[in-house]
Motif scaffolding. Structure first.
Motif, PDB file in Angstrom:
ATOM      1  N   LEU A   1       4.385 -15.650  17.440  1.00  0.00           N
ATOM      2  CA  LEU A   1       4.894 -14.478  16.758  1.00  0.00           C
ATOM      3  C   LEU A   1       6.387 -14.315  17.033  1.00  0.00           C
ATOM      4  O   LEU A   1       6.802 -14.196  18.177  1.00  0.00           O
ATOM      5  CB  LEU A   1       4.131 -13.228  17.231  1.00  0.00           C
ATOM      6  CG  LEU A   1       4.477 -11.918  16.555  1.00  0.00           C
ATOM      7  CD1 LEU A   1       4.118 -11.971  15.069  1.00  0.00           C
ATOM      8  CD2 LEU A   1       3.742 -10.780  17.237  1.00  0.00           C
ATOM      9  N   LEU A   2       7.190 -14.335  15.973  1.00  0.00           N
ATOM     10  CA  LEU A   2       8.639 -14.196  16.115  1.00  0.00           C
ATOM     11  C   LEU A   2       9.102 -12.769  15.870  1.00  0.00           C
ATOM     12  O   LEU A   2      10.060 -12.313  16.469  1.00  0.00           O
ATOM     13  CB  LEU A   2       9.361 -15.111  15.119  1.00  0.00           C
ATOM     14  CG  LEU A   2       9.096 -16.606  15.237  1.00  0.00           C
ATOM     15  CD1 LEU A   2       9.798 -17.346  14.123  1.00  0.00           C
ATOM     16  CD2 LEU A   2       9.532 -17.118  16.602  1.00  0.00           C
ATOM     17  N   LEU A   3       8.425 -12.079  14.975  1.00  0.00           N
ATOM     18  CA  LEU A   3       8.839 -10.749  14.575  1.00  0.00           C
ATOM     19  C   LEU A   3       7.614  -9.968  14.152  1.00  0.00           C
ATOM     20  O   LEU A   3       6.707 -10.519  13.535  1.00  0.00           O
ATOM     21  CB  LEU A   3       9.813 -10.852  13.396  1.00  0.00           C
ATOM     22  CG  LEU A   3      10.361  -9.557  12.856  1.00  0.00           C
ATOM     23  CD1 LEU A   3      11.520  -9.103  13.741  1.00  0.00           C
ATOM     24  CD2 LEU A   3      10.820  -9.734  11.441  1.00  0.00           C
ATOM     25  N   TYR A   4       7.589  -8.680  14.485  1.00  0.00           N
ATOM     26  CA  TYR A   4       6.460  -7.827  14.148  1.00  0.00           C
ATOM     27  C   TYR A   4       6.997  -6.461  13.750  1.00  0.00           C
ATOM     28  O   TYR A   4       7.903  -5.940  14.403  1.00  0.00           O
ATOM     29  CB  TYR A   4       5.537  -7.709  15.362  1.00  0.00           C
ATOM     30  CG  TYR A   4       4.341  -6.842  15.145  1.00  0.00           C
ATOM     31  CD1 TYR A   4       3.265  -7.282  14.386  1.00  0.00           C
ATOM     32  CD2 TYR A   4       4.274  -5.567  15.703  1.00  0.00           C
ATOM     33  CE1 TYR A   4       2.160  -6.478  14.191  1.00  0.00           C
ATOM     34  CE2 TYR A   4       3.172  -4.766  15.513  1.00  0.00           C
ATOM     35  CZ  TYR A   4       2.116  -5.236  14.753  1.00  0.00           C
ATOM     36  OH  TYR A   4       1.017  -4.442  14.556  1.00  0.00           O
ATOM     37  N   ALA A   5       6.489  -5.903  12.669  1.00  0.00           N
ATOM     38  CA  ALA A   5       6.936  -4.583  12.215  1.00  0.00           C
ATOM     39  C   ALA A   5       5.745  -3.753  11.780  1.00  0.00           C
ATOM     40  O   ALA A   5       4.779  -4.277  11.219  1.00  0.00           O
ATOM     41  CB  ALA A   5       7.908  -4.739  11.051  1.00  0.00           C
ATOM     42  N   THR A   6       5.798  -2.463  12.053  1.00  0.00           N
ATOM     43  CA  THR A   6       4.783  -1.524  11.571  1.00  0.00           C
ATOM     44  C   THR A   6       5.481  -0.462  10.724  1.00  0.00           C
ATOM     45  O   THR A   6       6.668  -0.194  10.896  1.00  0.00           O
ATOM     46  CB  THR A   6       4.033  -0.844  12.725  1.00  0.00           C
ATOM     47  OG1 THR A   6       4.954  -0.106  13.520  1.00  0.00           O
ATOM     48  CG2 THR A   6       3.307  -1.865  13.588  1.00  0.00           C
ATOM     49  N   PHE A   7       4.743   0.122   9.799  1.00  0.00           N
ATOM     50  CA  PHE A   7       5.295   1.128   8.904  1.00  0.00           C
ATOM     51  C   PHE A   7       4.152   1.970   8.348  1.00  0.00           C
ATOM     52  O   PHE A   7       2.979   1.638   8.535  1.00  0.00           O
ATOM     53  CB  PHE A   7       6.088   0.466   7.766  1.00  0.00           C
ATOM     54  CG  PHE A   7       5.419  -0.753   7.184  1.00  0.00           C
ATOM     55  CD1 PHE A   7       4.458  -0.648   6.198  1.00  0.00           C
ATOM     56  CD2 PHE A   7       5.735  -2.012   7.671  1.00  0.00           C
ATOM     57  CE1 PHE A   7       3.840  -1.775   5.684  1.00  0.00           C
ATOM     58  CE2 PHE A   7       5.131  -3.153   7.155  1.00  0.00           C
ATOM     59  CZ  PHE A   7       4.174  -3.023   6.162  1.00  0.00           C
ATOM     60  N   ARG A   8       4.516   3.060   7.682  1.00  0.00           N
ATOM     61  CA  ARG A   8       3.496   3.916   7.083  1.00  0.00           C
ATOM     62  C   ARG A   8       2.682   3.110   6.082  1.00  0.00           C
ATOM     63  O   ARG A   8       3.227   2.292   5.335  1.00  0.00           O
ATOM     64  CB  ARG A   8       4.167   5.103   6.393  1.00  0.00           C
ATOM     65  CG  ARG A   8       3.195   6.122   5.890  1.00  0.00           C
ATOM     66  CD  ARG A   8       3.877   7.355   5.346  1.00  0.00           C
ATOM     67  NE  ARG A   8       4.981   6.992   4.463  1.00  0.00           N
ATOM     68  CZ  ARG A   8       6.114   7.653   4.404  1.00  0.00           C
ATOM     69  NH1 ARG A   8       6.317   8.706   5.158  1.00  0.00           N
ATOM     70  NH2 ARG A   8       7.056   7.278   3.571  1.00  0.00           N
ATOM     71  N   GLN A   9       1.379   3.320   6.073  1.00  0.00           N
ATOM     72  CA  GLN A   9       0.482   2.529   5.229  1.00  0.00           C
ATOM     73  C   GLN A   9       0.883   2.599   3.764  1.00  0.00           C
ATOM     74  O   GLN A   9       1.181   3.660   3.235  1.00  0.00           O
ATOM     75  CB  GLN A   9      -0.955   3.001   5.389  1.00  0.00           C
ATOM     76  CG  GLN A   9      -1.904   2.201   4.533  1.00  0.00           C
ATOM     77  CD  GLN A   9      -3.206   1.924   5.206  1.00  0.00           C
ATOM     78  OE1 GLN A   9      -3.304   1.983   6.414  1.00  0.00           O
ATOM     79  NE2 GLN A   9      -4.208   1.615   4.436  1.00  0.00           N
ATOM     80  N   LYS A  10       0.897   1.445   3.133  1.00  0.00           N
ATOM     81  CA  LYS A  10       1.206   1.326   1.712  1.00  0.00           C
ATOM     82  C   LYS A  10      -0.032   0.818   0.993  1.00  0.00           C
ATOM     83  O   LYS A  10      -0.609  -0.187   1.372  1.00  0.00           O
ATOM     84  CB  LYS A  10       2.362   0.354   1.491  1.00  0.00           C
ATOM     85  CG  LYS A  10       3.648   0.796   2.163  1.00  0.00           C
ATOM     86  CD  LYS A  10       4.759  -0.189   1.907  1.00  0.00           C
ATOM     87  CE  LYS A  10       6.035   0.153   2.626  1.00  0.00           C
ATOM     88  NZ  LYS A  10       6.464   1.519   2.605  1.00  0.00           N
ATOM     89  N   GLU A  11      -0.430   1.529  -0.036  1.00  0.00           N
ATOM     90  CA  GLU A  11      -1.529   1.096  -0.894  1.00  0.00           C
ATOM     91  C   GLU A  11      -0.936   0.277  -2.037  1.00  0.00           C
ATOM     92  O   GLU A  11       0.012   0.720  -2.678  1.00  0.00           O
ATOM     93  CB  GLU A  11      -2.286   2.298  -1.457  1.00  0.00           C
ATOM     94  CG  GLU A  11      -2.835   3.237  -0.403  1.00  0.00           C
ATOM     95  CD  GLU A  11      -3.909   2.613   0.467  1.00  0.00           C
ATOM     96  OE1 GLU A  11      -4.654   1.742  -0.034  1.00  0.00           O
ATOM     97  OE2 GLU A  11      -3.999   2.986   1.634  1.00  0.00           O
ATOM     98  N   LEU A  12      -1.464  -0.894  -2.263  1.00  0.00           N
ATOM     99  CA  LEU A  12      -0.932  -1.764  -3.303  1.00  0.00           C
ATOM    100  C   LEU A  12      -1.985  -1.952  -4.385  1.00  0.00           C
ATOM    101  O   LEU A  12      -3.028  -2.546  -4.146  1.00  0.00           O
ATOM    102  CB  LEU A  12      -0.541  -3.125  -2.736  1.00  0.00           C
ATOM    103  CG  LEU A  12       0.524  -3.128  -1.647  1.00  0.00           C
ATOM    104  CD1 LEU A  12       0.749  -4.533  -1.138  1.00  0.00           C
ATOM    105  CD2 LEU A  12       1.808  -2.535  -2.167  1.00  0.00           C
ATOM    106  N   ALA A  13      -1.704  -1.456  -5.566  1.00  0.00           N
ATOM    107  CA  ALA A  13      -2.610  -1.629  -6.697  1.00  0.00           C
ATOM    108  C   ALA A  13      -2.504  -3.060  -7.222  1.00  0.00           C
ATOM    109  O   ALA A  13      -1.541  -3.780  -6.947  1.00  0.00           O
ATOM    110  CB  ALA A  13      -2.262  -0.636  -7.795  1.00  0.00           C
TER     111      ALA A  13
END
Length: 57
Positions: A29-41
């Protein structure tokens, strides 16, 4: 160095996405990011840009 990745809604089904990571060829693992959940249609695409390196290496 910049690396771009994209994810389409049909690739994750009805599940949202709230994290992403970048692995090297050995699976480290080189990079890891978290963010607010995004729903993708279906048909919706999100792009991620990873910037590695820079002034601090």
């Amino acid at each position: 160095m910049e690396v771009w990745a994209s994810l389409r809604g049909e690739e994750i089904g009805s599940t949202g996405v709230s994290e992403c990571g970048l692995l090297d060829a050995q699976g480290r693992l080189l990079l890891y990011a978290t963010f607010r959940q995004k729903e993708l249609a279906y048909g919706v695409q999100v792009r991620f840009r990873f910037a590695l390196g820079g002034a601090n290496g």
